[in-house]
Scaffold this active site. Structure first.
Site, PDB file in Angstrom:
ATOM      1  N   HIS A   1     -17.609 -12.894  29.833  1.00 11.09           N
ATOM      2  CA  HIS A   1     -18.046 -13.881  30.588  1.00 11.09           C
ATOM      3  C   HIS A   1     -17.168 -14.820  31.270  1.00 11.09           C
ATOM      4  CE1 HIS A   1     -21.068 -13.051  26.918  1.00 11.09           C
ATOM      5  NE2 HIS A   1     -22.104 -13.060  28.187  1.00 11.09           N
TER       6      HIS A   1
ATOM      7  N   GLN B   1     -36.722  -9.899  27.005  1.00 12.62           N
ATOM      8  CA  GLN B   1     -36.115  -8.637  27.273  1.00 12.62           C
ATOM      9  C   GLN B   1     -35.762  -8.041  25.948  1.00 12.62           C
ATOM     10  OE1 GLN B   1     -32.831 -10.922  29.390  1.00 12.62           O
ATOM     11  NE2 GLN B   1     -31.421  -9.417  28.411  1.00 12.62           N
TER      12      GLN B   1
ATOM     13  N   GLY C   1     -21.666  -8.482  34.874  1.00 10.68           N
ATOM     14  CA  GLY C   1     -20.586  -7.648  34.573  1.00 10.68           C
ATOM     15  C   GLY C   1     -21.234  -5.879  34.755  1.00 10.68           C
ATOM     16  N   GLN C   2     -20.218  -5.279  35.022  1.00 11.12           N
ATOM     17  CA  GLN C   2     -20.307  -3.559  35.329  1.00 11.12           C
ATOM     18  C   GLN C   2     -20.636  -2.834  33.820  1.00 11.12           C
ATOM     19  OE1 GLN C   2     -20.571  -1.830  38.149  1.00 11.12           O
ATOM     20  NE2 GLN C   2     -20.691   0.167  36.854  1.00 11.12           N
ATOM     21  N   LYS C   3     -20.384  -3.887  32.866  1.00 15.71           N
ATOM     22  CA  LYS C   3     -20.621  -3.212  31.511  1.00 15.71           C
ATOM     23  C   LYS C   3     -22.154  -2.802  31.448  1.00 15.71           C
ATOM     24  CE  LYS C   3     -20.887  -3.774  26.555  1.00 15.71           C
ATOM     25  NZ  LYS C   3     -22.077  -4.270  26.556  1.00 15.71           N
TER      26      LYS C   3
ATOM     27  N   SER D   1     -18.611  -7.488  24.003  1.00 19.68           N
ATOM     28  CA  SER D   1     -20.091  -7.410  23.841  1.00 19.68           C
ATOM     29  C   SER D   1     -20.328  -8.516  22.723  1.00 19.68           C
ATOM     30  CB  SER D   1     -20.972  -6.084  23.670  1.00 19.68           C
ATOM     31  OG  SER D   1     -22.342  -6.591  23.235  1.00 19.68           O
TER      32      SER D   1
ATOM     33  N   TYR E   1     -23.132 -16.991  23.531  1.00 17.49           N
ATOM     34  CA  TYR E   1     -22.126 -16.389  22.785  1.00 17.49           C
ATOM     35  C   TYR E   1     -20.905 -15.908  23.556  1.00 17.49           C
ATOM     36  CZ  TYR E   1     -20.705 -15.517  17.991  1.00 17.49           C
ATOM     37  OH  TYR E   1     -20.002 -15.399  16.695  1.00 17.49           O
ATOM     38  N   LEU E   2     -20.521 -16.755  24.282  1.00 16.47           N
ATOM     39  CA  LEU E   2     -19.589 -16.168  25.286  1.00 16.47           C
ATOM     40  C   LEU E   2     -18.495 -15.627  24.844  1.00 16.47           C
ATOM     41  CD1 LEU E   2     -20.040 -19.517  27.556  1.00 16.47           C
ATOM     42  CD2 LEU E   2     -21.426 -17.201  27.835  1.00 16.47           C
ATOM     43  N   HIS E   3     -17.763 -14.638  25.442  1.00 17.41           N
ATOM     44  CA  HIS E   3     -16.715 -13.973  25.489  1.00 17.41           C
ATOM     45  C   HIS E   3     -15.917 -13.804  26.434  1.00 17.41           C
ATOM     46  CE1 HIS E   3     -18.498 -10.438  26.748  1.00 17.41           C
ATOM     47  NE2 HIS E   3     -19.487 -10.447  25.894  1.00 17.41           N
TER      48      HIS E   3
HETATM   49  O1  PAF Z   1     -26.719  -9.801  30.824  1.00 20.08           O
HETATM   50  C1  PAF Z   1     -27.313 -10.490  30.235  1.00 20.08           C
HETATM   51  O2  PAF Z   1     -26.507 -11.411  29.484  1.00 20.08           O
HETATM   52  C2  PAF Z   1     -28.743 -10.958  30.208  1.00 20.08           C
HETATM   53  O3  PAF Z   1     -29.525  -9.769  30.363  1.00 20.08           O
HETATM   54  C3  PAF Z   1     -29.107 -11.728  31.462  1.00 20.08           C
HETATM   55  C4  PAF Z   1     -28.779 -10.906  32.955  1.00 20.08           C
HETATM   56  C5  PAF Z   1     -28.357 -13.066  31.358  1.00 20.08           C
HETATM   57  C6  PAF Z   1     -30.633 -11.991  31.664  1.00 20.08           C
HETATM   58  O4  PAF Z   1     -31.096 -12.503  30.461  1.00 20.08           O
END
Ligand code: PAF
Length: 288
Positions: free
Chosen positions: A43, A67, A153-155, A191, A38-40
């Site tokens: 990314h 996660q 990212g630093q976010k 995000s 879901y790139l923005h």
């Molecule tokens: O920041 C993310 O998108 C995720 O936590 C990562 C680093 C790709 C690991 O799944």
């Protein structure tokens, strides 16, 4: 652009590209940008950093189940693979590694990576097990990608610290590169979860960056008291009826120990705030 669903496919594409492109004078041969899709624009900025540094750029797209906590948004996490592939292509990515869950977590898998104290505070305290999931998948992705550099990212400032720690501790030969937060013109940090916000929530979410900026301005005016700096942020956010503050933290940038009294730089001012079911994070580094 090559799309790999398996580790074997990824490795074959990587080897073929390395053989085809013997590029000299660049610091990193292979750069990897791990993502959950879901790139923005955030990314894209990582891909551009990698593109500028490296002869071969790989992006990974994998919504990592481990996660997410049991009550978190794994199933409804936004996904749009076709759009993601088009973005990668437009950014000049060479290989997209987009595995299925079974490729990353084969039947019987029992090994996890846990990074200790850094994983247990702030985001780790609010989301138990989250950083074990991140550390485990990033270790696997580093091992699979065999990249010289990994871009983050630093976010996700704490995530970046956890990943730096694991790469150092496990002697992983991938240099971890942190890239600046990308914001909307009105200040909202980008995000994938911003799509969940209603227009009203989005408007009120601007208080996060406003609060951080207010604290930064106070810092620049010479305010050093930790509580006063945290209060600058809280005043902005608590004025928003839809905002529920998880934490506003001012912590030592190396250890994440919460700071009291007079603050010596550099310090990480970070926060997590809920708007309905959507949890947003943001941060700023206070430097002299
Ligand atoms: O920041 C993310 O998108 C995720 O936590 C990562 C680093 C790709 C690991 O799944």
């Amino acid at each position: 652009m090559q799309i790999a669903r398996t580790i074997a496919e990824y490795r074959a594409h990587r080897a073929a590209l390395l053989a085809a492109r013997a590029v000299e004078g660049r610091p990193g041969l292979v750069g990897v940008v791990p993502t959950m899709g879901y790139l923005h624009e955030g990314h894209r900025s990582l891909m551009r950093c990698a593109r500028a540094d490296c002869a071969i750029v790989a992006t990974t797209i994998f919504v990592n189940p481990t996660q997410f906590g049991p009550n978190e948004d794994f199933t409804r996490y936004p996904r749009d693979e076709a759009r993601d592939f088009a973005i990668c292509e437009a950014e000049g990515v060479d290989i997209v590694f987009a595995p299925r869950v079974e490729e990353m977590y084969p039947a019987g898998a029992e090994t996890t990576v846990s990074v200790g104290r850094l994983s247990t505070v702030l985001e780790g305290a609010a989301r138990p097990g989250h950083f074990d999931g991140v550390a485990t998948v990033v270790t696997k992705l580093f091992s699979i990608a065999q990249a010289d550099r990994g871009y983050f990212g630093q976010k996700d400032a704490q995530q970046l610290m956890v990943i730096r720690r694991l790469a150092e501790d496990l002697r992983i030969p991938t240099e971890v590169v942190g890239c600046p937060i990308i914001r909307e013109p009105d200040g909202l940090a980008l995000s994938s979860r911003n799509v969940y916000l209603s227009p009203e929530e989005r408007e009120q979410a601007l208080s996060l960056s406003r609060g951080l900026r207010a604290a930064e301005a106070a810092w620049q005016d010479g305010v050093r008291d930790a509580d006063s700096l945290r209060r600058r942020v809280l005043d902005e956010i608590e004025a928003q009826p839809l905002a529920n503050v998880d934490y506003v933290s001012l912590a030592n940038q190396g250890t994440l120990d919460e700071l009291r009294g007079a603050v010596g730089a550099p310090a990480l001012l970070s926060l997590a705030v809920r708007f309905g079911a959507t949890r947003l994070i943001d941060n700023i580094l206070l430097t002299p």
